[in-house]
Structure formats: C-alpha cells, structure tokens
Design a protein around this motif. Structure first.
Motif, PDB file in Angstrom:
ATOM      1  N   VAL A   1       1.113  -0.787   0.659  1.00  0.00           N
ATOM      2  CA  VAL A   1      -0.305  -0.003  -0.139  1.00  0.00           C
ATOM      3  C   VAL A   1       0.874   1.153   0.208  1.00  0.00           C
ATOM      4  O   VAL A   1       1.191   2.057  -1.261  1.00  0.00           O
ATOM      5  CB  VAL A   1      -1.053  -0.171   1.034  1.00  0.00           C
ATOM      6  CG1 VAL A   1      -1.806   1.660   1.888  1.00  0.00           C
ATOM      7  CG2 VAL A   1      -1.824  -1.398   0.866  1.00  0.00           C
TER       8      VAL A   1
ATOM      9  N   MET B   1      -2.230  -3.994  -7.433  1.00  0.00           N
ATOM     10  CA  MET B   1      -3.233  -3.219  -6.602  1.00  0.00           C
ATOM     11  C   MET B   1      -4.358  -2.167  -6.734  1.00  0.00           C
ATOM     12  O   MET B   1      -3.473  -1.336  -8.313  1.00  0.00           O
ATOM     13  CB  MET B   1      -2.598  -2.396  -4.818  1.00  0.00           C
ATOM     14  CG  MET B   1      -3.380  -1.820  -4.303  1.00  0.00           C
ATOM     15  SD  MET B   1      -2.326  -1.147  -2.784  1.00  0.00           S
ATOM     16  CE  MET B   1      -2.643  -2.306  -1.988  1.00  0.00           C
TER      17      MET B   1
ATOM     18  N   PRO C   1      -6.101   2.908  -2.017  1.00  0.00           N
ATOM     19  CA  PRO C   1      -6.461   1.652  -2.284  1.00  0.00           C
ATOM     20  C   PRO C   1      -7.553   1.079  -2.435  1.00  0.00           C
ATOM     21  O   PRO C   1      -8.240   1.035  -1.734  1.00  0.00           O
ATOM     22  CB  PRO C   1      -5.597   0.791  -0.974  1.00  0.00           C
ATOM     23  CG  PRO C   1      -5.335   1.380  -0.136  1.00  0.00           C
ATOM     24  CD  PRO C   1      -5.469   2.876  -0.527  1.00  0.00           C
TER      25      PRO C   1
ATOM     26  N   LEU D   1      -6.206   1.519  -7.441  1.00  0.00           N
ATOM     27  CA  LEU D   1      -5.437   3.089  -6.832  1.00  0.00           C
ATOM     28  C   LEU D   1      -6.531   4.044  -7.505  1.00  0.00           C
ATOM     29  O   LEU D   1      -6.975   3.688  -8.689  1.00  0.00           O
ATOM     30  CB  LEU D   1      -3.904   3.649  -6.973  1.00  0.00           C
ATOM     31  CG  LEU D   1      -3.092   2.891  -6.419  1.00  0.00           C
ATOM     32  CD1 LEU D   1      -1.299   3.082  -6.884  1.00  0.00           C
ATOM     33  CD2 LEU D   1      -3.323   2.481  -5.318  1.00  0.00           C
TER      34      LEU D   1
ATOM     35  N   LYS E   1      -6.461  -5.667  -3.234  1.00  0.00           N
ATOM     36  CA  LYS E   1      -5.282  -5.942  -3.587  1.00  0.00           C
ATOM     37  C   LYS E   1      -5.259  -7.675  -4.243  1.00  0.00           C
ATOM     38  O   LYS E   1      -5.871  -8.495  -4.089  1.00  0.00           O
ATOM     39  CB  LYS E   1      -4.024  -6.227  -2.832  1.00  0.00           C
ATOM     40  CG  LYS E   1      -3.105  -6.607  -2.633  1.00  0.00           C
ATOM     41  CD  LYS E   1      -1.894  -5.948  -1.168  1.00  0.00           C
ATOM     42  CE  LYS E   1      -2.244  -7.132  -0.252  1.00  0.00           C
ATOM     43  NZ  LYS E   1      -1.300  -8.491  -0.837  1.00  0.00           N
TER      44      LYS E   1
END
Length: 106
Positions: A34, A63, A48, A65, A51
């Motif tokens: 993160v 991940m 975030p 975003l 994941k």
C-alpha cells in the motif's frame, strides 16, 4: 508407534509450520505494498481499492488505486491506476487504468 516414527512426524510438522508465513508477515507485506503503490502513484488523494497477490513463481502483488488527476487540464477528474509491486526488487510501478472496453468480435 515407534519413537523414531513419532519423532519424524513431529519434525515434519514443525518444519512445515516454520516455513509458513506468519499473520504479522502478511500484514507487513500488505502495508509495504500500500505504502509503495501510493508513493508511486501520480494521482492526488489516492487510496487503495483492492489487492491481488500472485504466487512466488510470478512474484507480484497487484493493487488498484483511485484518486484525482492533479493536472490543471484534467480539472480534478477521478482516475484509476493499476500498481504492480515486485516482491523481489521491492519496487512499485503504476500505470493508468482505463475502463475496460469489450473485445472486438472476430
């Protein structure tokens, strides 16, 4: 059961547990991913979304975003990025993620 057999079973069980990652190790990896992805992001107010981890043969964590484009011409529009974190090199790389479009029919 012979004592030597019991010892062998106990040793195998212990070694198997010693190789497993601890909950704390997974939490530390999650935090690192993160933090690294947010730092690599070009968006502002980035957070975030989710994941996905790949196995060790691939060695990446992915991940999603979301945030806002900081460029004046983008007028603070929302944006999405995909971050790939390489567990070996400990480096995060991001790319803009556009809405998926359907695959053209053949």
């Amino acid at each position: 059961m012979k004592p030597s057999s019991a010892l062998l079973i106990a040793l195998v069980a212990f070694v198997g547990q010693a190789n497993a990652s601890s909950t704390d190790a997974w939490k530390a990896l999650d935090k690192t991913v993160v933090d690294s992805c947010i730092k690599a992001s070009q968006l502002k107010s980035v957070k975030p979304l989710g994941k996905a981890g790949f196995d060790d043969s691939v060695g990446y964590e992915a991940m999603m975003l979301e945030g806002r484009y900081p460029q004046p011409h983008m007028k603070n529009q929302p944006g999405t990025e995909l971050c790939l974190y390489n567990r070996h090199s400990k480096k995060a790389t991001v790319t803009e993620w556009n809405t998926l479009t359907p695959t053209p029919k053949k």
